[in-house]
Design a protein around this motif. Structure first.
Motif, PDB file in Angstrom:
ATOM      1  N   VAL A   1       0.872  -1.180   0.000  1.00 14.09           N
ATOM      2  CA  VAL A   1       0.000   0.000   0.000  1.00 14.09           C
ATOM      3  C   VAL A   1       0.910   1.231   0.000  1.00 14.09           C
ATOM      4  CG1 VAL A   1      -1.819   1.260   1.211  1.00 14.09           C
ATOM      5  CG2 VAL A   1      -1.769  -1.254   1.279  1.00 14.09           C
ATOM      6  N   CYS A   2       0.932   1.940  -1.113  1.00 11.04           N
ATOM      7  CA  CYS A   2       1.865   3.059  -1.273  1.00 11.04           C
ATOM      8  C   CYS A   2       1.540   4.180  -0.280  1.00 11.04           C
ATOM      9  CB  CYS A   2       1.816   3.605  -2.697  1.00 11.04           C
ATOM     10  SG  CYS A   2       2.437   2.440  -3.943  1.00 11.04           S
ATOM     11  N   ASN A   3       2.580   4.775   0.247  1.00  7.76           N
ATOM     12  CA  ASN A   3       2.414   5.969   1.069  1.00  7.76           C
ATOM     13  C   ASN A   3       1.891   7.109   0.202  1.00  7.76           C
ATOM     14  OD1 ASN A   3       3.460   4.537   3.187  1.00  7.76           O
ATOM     15  ND2 ASN A   3       5.516   5.416   3.044  1.00  7.76           N
ATOM     16  N   PRO A   4       1.216   8.105   0.818  1.00  7.02           N
ATOM     17  CA  PRO A   4       0.719   9.243   0.021  1.00  7.02           C
ATOM     18  C   PRO A   4       1.841   9.899  -0.769  1.00  7.02           C
ATOM     19  CG  PRO A   4      -0.202   9.302   2.239  1.00  7.02           C
ATOM     20  CD  PRO A   4       0.829   8.221   2.241  1.00  7.02           C
ATOM     21  N   GLY A   5       1.582  10.108  -2.061  1.00  6.25           N
ATOM     22  CA  GLY A   5       2.561  10.772  -2.914  1.00  6.25           C
ATOM     23  C   GLY A   5       3.427   9.822  -3.710  1.00  6.25           C
ATOM     24  N   TRP A   6       3.188   8.499  -3.591  1.00  2.34           N
ATOM     25  CA  TRP A   6       4.022   7.519  -4.319  1.00  2.34           C
ATOM     26  C   TRP A   6       3.128   6.558  -5.098  1.00  2.34           C
ATOM     27  CZ3 TRP A   6       9.185   8.317  -4.349  1.00  2.34           C
ATOM     28  CH2 TRP A   6       9.694   9.174  -3.364  1.00  2.34           C
ATOM     29  N   LYS A   7       3.690   5.966  -6.143  1.00  5.90           N
ATOM     30  CA  LYS A   7       2.964   5.020  -6.983  1.00  5.90           C
ATOM     31  C   LYS A   7       3.957   4.026  -7.566  1.00  5.90           C
ATOM     32  CE  LYS A   7       3.304   7.912 -11.159  1.00  5.90           C
ATOM     33  NZ  LYS A   7       2.569   8.569 -12.264  1.00  5.90           N
ATOM     34  N   GLY A   8       3.420   3.052  -8.368  1.00  5.84           N
ATOM     35  CA  GLY A   8       4.249   2.044  -9.000  1.00  5.84           C
ATOM     36  C   GLY A   8       4.187   0.722  -8.263  1.00  5.84           C
TER      37      GLY A   8
ATOM     38  N   GLU B   1       7.856   5.400  -7.466  1.00 12.14           N
ATOM     39  CA  GLU B   1       7.652   6.505  -8.401  1.00 12.14           C
ATOM     40  C   GLU B   1       6.896   7.630  -7.693  1.00 12.14           C
ATOM     41  OE1 GLU B   1       5.681   5.085 -11.913  1.00 12.14           O
ATOM     42  OE2 GLU B   1       6.710   3.142 -11.812  1.00 12.14           O
ATOM     43  N   PRO B   2       7.506   8.810  -7.566  1.00 11.73           N
ATOM     44  CA  PRO B   2       6.809   9.914  -6.892  1.00 11.73           C
ATOM     45  C   PRO B   2       5.673  10.470  -7.748  1.00 11.73           C
ATOM     46  CG  PRO B   2       8.894  10.684  -7.782  1.00 11.73           C
ATOM     47  CD  PRO B   2       8.864   9.199  -8.009  1.00 11.73           C
ATOM     48  N   ILE B   3       4.612  10.911  -7.094  1.00 11.92           N
ATOM     49  CA  ILE B   3       3.495  11.564  -7.790  1.00 11.92           C
ATOM     50  C   ILE B   3       3.803  13.059  -7.823  1.00 11.92           C
ATOM     51  CG2 ILE B   3       1.024  12.046  -7.757  1.00 11.92           C
ATOM     52  CD1 ILE B   3       0.628   9.418  -6.274  1.00 11.92           C
ATOM     53  N   CYS B   4       3.975  13.589  -9.021  1.00 14.09           N
ATOM     54  CA  CYS B   4       4.389  14.978  -9.177  1.00 14.09           C
ATOM     55  C   CYS B   4       3.231  15.919  -8.840  1.00 14.09           C
ATOM     56  CB  CYS B   4       4.888  15.239 -10.594  1.00 14.09           C
ATOM     57  SG  CYS B   4       6.365  14.267 -11.041  1.00 14.09           S
ATOM     58  N   LEU B   5       3.540  17.207  -8.815  1.00 11.52           N
ATOM     59  CA  LEU B   5       2.545  18.243  -8.571  1.00 11.52           C
ATOM     60  C   LEU B   5       1.413  18.117  -9.593  1.00 11.52           C
ATOM     61  CD1 LEU B   5       1.873  20.941  -7.043  1.00 11.52           C
ATOM     62  CD2 LEU B   5       2.999  22.102  -8.946  1.00 11.52           C
ATOM     63  N   PRO B   6       0.152  18.102  -9.132  1.00  5.19           N
ATOM     64  CA  PRO B   6      -0.948  17.998 -10.105  1.00  5.19           C
ATOM     65  C   PRO B   6      -0.872  19.120 -11.131  1.00  5.19           C
ATOM     66  CG  PRO B   6      -1.772  17.656  -7.874  1.00  5.19           C
ATOM     67  CD  PRO B   6      -0.343  18.091  -7.734  1.00  5.19           C
TER      68      PRO B   6
ATOM     69  N   CYS C   1       9.758  14.797 -11.382  1.00  2.00           N
ATOM     70  CA  CYS C   1       9.933  15.069  -9.956  1.00  2.00           C
ATOM     71  C   CYS C   1      10.737  13.947  -9.324  1.00  2.00           C
ATOM     72  CB  CYS C   1       8.576  15.229  -9.253  1.00  2.00           C
ATOM     73  SG  CYS C   1       7.483  13.788  -9.372  1.00  2.00           S
ATOM     74  N   ASP C   2      11.479  14.320  -8.272  1.00  4.09           N
ATOM     75  CA  ASP C   2      12.249  13.357  -7.483  1.00  4.09           C
ATOM     76  C   ASP C   2      11.564  13.026  -6.169  1.00  4.09           C
ATOM     77  OD1 ASP C   2      14.290  13.262  -9.393  1.00  4.09           O
ATOM     78  OD2 ASP C   2      15.245  15.056  -8.561  1.00  4.09           O
ATOM     79  N   LYS C   3      10.597  13.840  -5.781  1.00  2.00           N
ATOM     80  CA  LYS C   3       9.837  13.594  -4.568  1.00  2.00           C
ATOM     81  C   LYS C   3       8.410  14.064  -4.792  1.00  2.00           C
ATOM     82  CE  LYS C   3      11.395  17.922  -2.442  1.00  2.00           C
ATOM     83  NZ  LYS C   3      12.087  18.509  -1.289  1.00  2.00           N
ATOM     84  N   PRO C   4       7.475  13.590  -4.009  1.00  2.00           N
ATOM     85  CA  PRO C   4       6.065  13.939  -4.245  1.00  2.00           C
ATOM     86  C   PRO C   4       5.822  15.439  -4.160  1.00  2.00           C
ATOM     87  CG  PRO C   4       6.230  12.082  -2.728  1.00  2.00           C
ATOM     88  CD  PRO C   4       7.615  12.600  -2.911  1.00  2.00           C
ATOM     89  N   GLY C   5       4.895  15.885  -5.018  1.00  2.00           N
ATOM     90  CA  GLY C   5       4.423  17.258  -4.948  1.00  2.00           C
ATOM     91  C   GLY C   5       5.302  18.285  -5.615  1.00  2.00           C
ATOM     92  N   GLU C   6       6.410  17.902  -6.241  1.00  4.48           N
ATOM     93  CA  GLU C   6       7.251  18.884  -6.903  1.00  4.48           C
ATOM     94  C   GLU C   6       7.117  18.747  -8.419  1.00  4.48           C
ATOM     95  OE1 GLU C   6      11.322  18.400  -5.878  1.00  4.48           O
ATOM     96  OE2 GLU C   6      11.604  16.565  -7.055  1.00  4.48           O
ATOM     97  N   CYS C   7       7.611  19.744  -9.124  1.00 10.42           N
ATOM     98  CA  CYS C   7       7.569  19.734 -10.599  1.00 10.42           C
ATOM     99  C   CYS C   7       8.844  20.403 -11.074  1.00 10.42           C
ATOM    100  CB  CYS C   7       6.325  20.475 -11.099  1.00 10.42           C
ATOM    101  SG  CYS C   7       6.087  20.362 -12.903  1.00 10.42           S
ATOM    102  N   LYS C   8       9.832  19.581 -11.443  1.00 13.68           N
ATOM    103  CA  LYS C   8      11.121  20.080 -11.923  1.00 13.68           C
ATOM    104  C   LYS C   8      11.124  20.065 -13.443  1.00 13.68           C
ATOM    105  CE  LYS C   8      14.734  18.630  -9.616  1.00 13.68           C
ATOM    106  NZ  LYS C   8      15.712  17.714  -8.969  1.00 13.68           N
ATOM    107  N   CYS C   9      11.571  21.170 -14.023  1.00 19.63           N
ATOM    108  CA  CYS C   9      11.477  21.353 -15.470  1.00 19.63           C
ATOM    109  C   CYS C   9      12.707  20.784 -16.180  1.00 19.63           C
ATOM    110  CB  CYS C   9      11.331  22.835 -15.796  1.00 19.63           C
ATOM    111  SG  CYS C   9       9.848  23.591 -15.096  1.00 19.63           S
TER     112      CYS C   9
END
Length: 531
Positions: A191-198, A203-208, A217-225
């Motif tokens: 059961v993935c922790n909030p912000g992770w998938k796969g 695999e981090p869940i990026c900023l919506p 993204c390298d961590k949940p909630g971020e969006c690196k260009c």
């Protein structure tokens, strides 16, 4: 896989204390009472349709210490011997098959140190059974009766920590590191922790809203260009460096907006429209390459017509006239007695009485007149009254009173002088008595008293009776700078500290009384001291 078969021995009943061969546990066939020192052999093996008590015990075996005599109950955790752990555990390092065969033998020993199980003469009773068992926390209860003995026991199979499933073959250990970010469900699923998938929650869940192609993204909630993109969601392309008035559909473009040109879109082809630089209604004309000229309306000047021409700057109005600036012109408002464009013409003479408030009029040789104003007034015709209090000349909260040709300051208590800036010396009247030192304040003073005096003005002497110098119930009386003690009967001395001897009454005493009290008495007998 990893799990454990647990067997809990709960109660054993051997009421007559007999062996399986019906002999008494003390040896031989003697009469009761018998005492069977009972221990158990447990053998766990694979499922057999006909259970054989003989080895091998394919799933494990165990021999307990002596747990009791004849009939006894076993608590959870252990028995009489601290070396025994209840329940008995059989670890499994392979998938639980769901079936088993179980042999439990109750045996007698004459010595706690002799736990051999091979001698059939020691056998009290034997249980041999086979069962189907699913994995779970619940205990299965069972009771085995052989006619002379009863054995109550329970069993279960549970998975070790981090193992799940019907055979404890599903491994899942919660983690939150570079190899996964998850907890475990009831069946061992991740059961993935909030912000992770796969599959392994790596695999981090990026900023919506983060662009899937141009952001990561390298961590949940971020969006690196990625290179060439920018913005909160990485959906904005980066223009060519130095591009001023251009746009892009792909990185490093500079597509000029309308009215702009050049490699960096920095040449304004229509400066007048884009910037509207000309002020005050001036007309703007483009001259190319970002240049322009402004045609100013009358009354304005400057590169952008931002400066208004002040036609009143040279003070054209005469004889006290006031000037009003107009567009490319001016007008003069003349004082009484003058007219003309610049108030240069006199309209009256002293005969017309133009001076107000007692002003003295003088006719000028060149025409016109002038007024000499009395104290308290000003203006060309002495029409303005001077307010002497407008400059706030009074200090320390004093009230200013305009007297027409002067002013008066009404001082607050404690201050004096024309402007109330002098502090009144409250020590001038020497208010401190008996040599006290005076200190001046604001409408107040304070006295530092010499020894022996007190009070606001040092006029009250310090009471000599304050420290109770009189003894034995005497009364203290202030006398000038000293004191007198009025003694109680039978006491004397300066401070009434002596007990007087009792004297029998006689003529001498009576005569002395009459003599002393006849001098303007009554006489203070309490102070009389006999030696």
């Amino acid at each position: 896989s990893s799990g454990v078969f647990e067997l809990k021995l709960q109660e054993f009943v051997n009421k007559k204390g007999l062996l399986g061969n019906r002999n008494c546990c003390r040896g031989g066939a003697g009469p009761p009472p018998c005492a069977c020192r009972t221990f158990f052999r447990v053998c766990l093996k694979h499922y057999q349709a006909s259970v054989s008590p003989e080895p091998p015990c394919t799933y494990g075996s165990a021999v307990t210490p002596v747990l009791g005599v004849d009939s006894f109950s076993l608590p959870d955790g252990g028995g009489a011997d601290s070396a025994f752990s209840n329940p008995i555990r059989f670890p499994f390092g392979f998938t639980w098959p769901g079936t088993f065969s179980l042999i439990i033998e109750a045996l007698h020993t004459d010595s706690p140190d002799d736990l051999a199980t091979e001698n059939p003469e020691r056998l009290i009773s034997r249980l041999a059974t086979q069962r189907h068992l699913t994995v779970g926390e619940e205990w299965s209860q069972d009771l085995h009766s052989s006619g002379r003995t009863d054995l109550k026991y329970s069993y279960r199979f549970v998975c070790d920590e981090h193992y799940y499933g019907e055979g404890c073959s599903v491994f899942c250990r919660p983690r939150d590191d570079a190899f996964g970010h998850f907890t475990c469900g009831e069946r061992g699923e991740k059961v993935c922790n909030p912000g992770w998938k796969g599959p392994y929650c790596t695999e981090p869940i990026c900023l919506p809203g983060c662009d899937e192609q141009h952001g990561f993204c390298d961590k949940p909630g971020e969006c690196k260009c990625r290179v060439g993109w920018q913005g909160r969601y990485c959906d904005e392309c980066i223009r060519y460096p130095g591009c001023l008035h251009g746009t892009c559909q792909q990185p490093w473009q500079c597509n000029c907006q309308e009215g702009w040109g050049g490699l960096f879109c920095n040449q304004d082809l229509n400066y007048c429209t884009h910037h509207k630089p000309c002020k005050n209604g001036a007309t703007c004309t483009n001259t190319g390459q970002g240049s322009y000229t402004c045609s100013c309306r009358p009354g304005y000047t400057g590169a952008t017509c931002e400066l208004g021409i002040d036609e009143c700057d040279p003070s054209p109005c005469k004889n006290g006239g006031s000037c009003t600036d107009l567009e490319n012109s001016y007008s003069c408002t003349c004082p009484p007695g003058f007219y003309g464009k610049i108030c240069e013409l006199s309209a009256m003479t002293c005969a017309d009485g133009p001076c107000f408030n007692g002003g003295r009029c003088s006719d000028s040789p060149d025409g016109g007149y002038s007024c000499r104003c009395p104290v308290g007034y000003s203006g060309f015709n002495c029409e303005k009254k001077i307010d002497y209090c407008s400059s706030s000349p009074c200090s320390n909260g004093a009230k200013c009173v305009d007297l027409g040709d002067a002013y008066l300051c009404r001082c607050q208590a404690g201050f004096s002088g024309r402007h109330c800036d002098d502090n009144v010396d409250d020590c001038a009247s020497s208010p401190c008595a008996n040599g006290g030192t005076c200190r001046d304040g604001v409408n107040d003073f304070s006295c530092t008293c010499p020894p022996g005096y007190t009070g606001r003005n040092c006029s009250a002497p310090v009471s000599r009776c304050e420290h109770a110098p009189c003894h034995n119930g005497a009364t203290c009386h202030q006398r000038g700078h000293g004191y007198v003690c009025e003694c109680a009967r039978s006491y004397g001395g300066p401070n009434c500290q002596f007990l007087l001897p009792e004297l029998p009454p006689g003529p001498a005493v009576v005569d002395l009384t009459e003599k002393l009290e006849g001098q303007g008495g009554p006489f203070p007998w309490e102070n009389l001291y006999f030696q």
